[in-house]
Design an enzyme around this catalytic site. Structure first.
Site, mmCIF file in Angstrom:
data_model
loop_
_atom_site.group_PDB
_atom_site.id
_atom_site.type_symbol
_atom_site.label_atom_id
_atom_site.label_comp_id
_atom_site.label_asym_id
_atom_site.label_seq_id
_atom_site.Cartn_x
_atom_site.Cartn_y
_atom_site.Cartn_z
ATOM 1 N N LYS A 1 0.854 -1.188 0.000
ATOM 2 C CA LYS A 1 0.000 0.000 0.000
ATOM 3 C C LYS A 1 0.892 1.241 0.000
ATOM 4 C CE LYS A 1 -4.360 0.851 2.455
ATOM 5 N NZ LYS A 1 -4.973 0.732 3.787
HETATM 6 C C1 E4P Z 1 -8.446 1.569 3.875
HETATM 7 O O1 E4P Z 1 -7.585 0.922 3.345
HETATM 8 C C2 E4P Z 1 -8.264 2.298 5.134
HETATM 9 O O2 E4P Z 1 -7.479 1.484 5.958
HETATM 10 C C3 E4P Z 1 -9.556 2.557 5.869
HETATM 11 O O3 E4P Z 1 -10.669 2.171 5.105
HETATM 12 C C4 E4P Z 1 -9.647 3.920 6.455
HETATM 13 O O4 E4P Z 1 -10.875 4.044 7.118
HETATM 14 P P1 E4P Z 1 -11.175 5.210 8.156
HETATM 15 O O5 E4P Z 1 -11.354 6.489 7.386
HETATM 16 O O6 E4P Z 1 -12.442 4.796 8.834
HETATM 17 O O7 E4P Z 1 -9.988 5.281 9.072
#
Ligand code: E4P
Length: 218
Positions: free
Chosen positions: A83
């Protein structure tokens, strides 16, 4: 639509595995902090439980360092998706890691042009953050719709739309209607999708009547 689970809690992942509904997992540095364990161990354990893509996020901010971190993360297991953040350096890292045969999830996407760039950089997944856009009064779901249109205009973009920052069952429904390929959801939201009060009420009535018959199937 596929479901990824947005957690670094290995116990939660183990509990969800028998459902067959978990096509992958996403983590981020905040989720790793919450898990309170070494990242490399957590990712390795998740990859043992889940066959699909498991996103592990780099924390460097310059391309060369991101690439080095990405290679180390990708070496944990063949189903690691590296990522990277949606920055200029992140796009350079995405191109290199993707050319080397790795899955790459480009994260922190908040507009359609960013998604277009990630598609051109060879991202396996683009992660538009629905909930965080909603938080600042912008309709996050419109972004999914825009990206769907753009990606469908260009055959050479094979990037999957991974709806992220999903907070509610309604987000899941709308993302599916907008054509997201994947939704990454917290475990509680995934389990919440099954719930309806009329299902509970109907089941209670059926079971009460069944009891009155005095029968048993087994
Ligand atoms: C996605 O890969 C992120 O880890 C996640 O969906 C972020 O979510 P949040 O905005 O609730 O922290």
């Amino acid at each position: 639509m596929k479901f990824f689970v947005d957690t670094a809690d290995v116990d939660e992942i183990r509990e969800l595995a028998p459902s067959g509904l978990m096509d992958g997992v996403t983590t981020n540095p905040s989720l790793i902090m919450k898990a309170g364990r070494p990242m490399m161990d957590v990712i390795a354990e998740i990859c043992d439980v889940v066959e699909g893509p498991v996103s592990a996020e780099v924390t460097a901010t310059e391309a060369e360092a991101m690439i080095a971190e990405g290679r180390k993360l990708a070496a944990i297991a063949k189903n690691v998706a590296v990522k990277v953040p949606l920055t200029w350096d992140g796009l350079i890292a995405c191109r290199t890691l993707s050319n080397e045969g790795n899955m790459v999830n480009v994260t922190l996407c908040f507009n359609a042009n960013q998604a277009l760039l990630a598609g051109r950089a060879g991202a396996t997944f683009i992660s538009p953050f629905i909930g965080r856009l909603d938080d600042i009064g912008i309709d996050g779901m419109e972004l999914i719709e825009e990206i769907r249109i753009i990606y469908d205009n260009y055959e050479n973009i094979e990037t999957e739309i991974l709806a992220a920052s999903i907070r509610t069952p309604n987000h899941v429904k709308l993302a599916a209607m907008a054509g997201a390929d994947v939704a990454t959801v917290p475990p509680a939201v995934l389990k919440g999708l099954v719930k309806h009060p009329l299902t509970d009420k109907g089941l209670a009535a059926f079971l009460a009547d069944w009891e009155k018959t005095g029968q048993s199937i087994l």
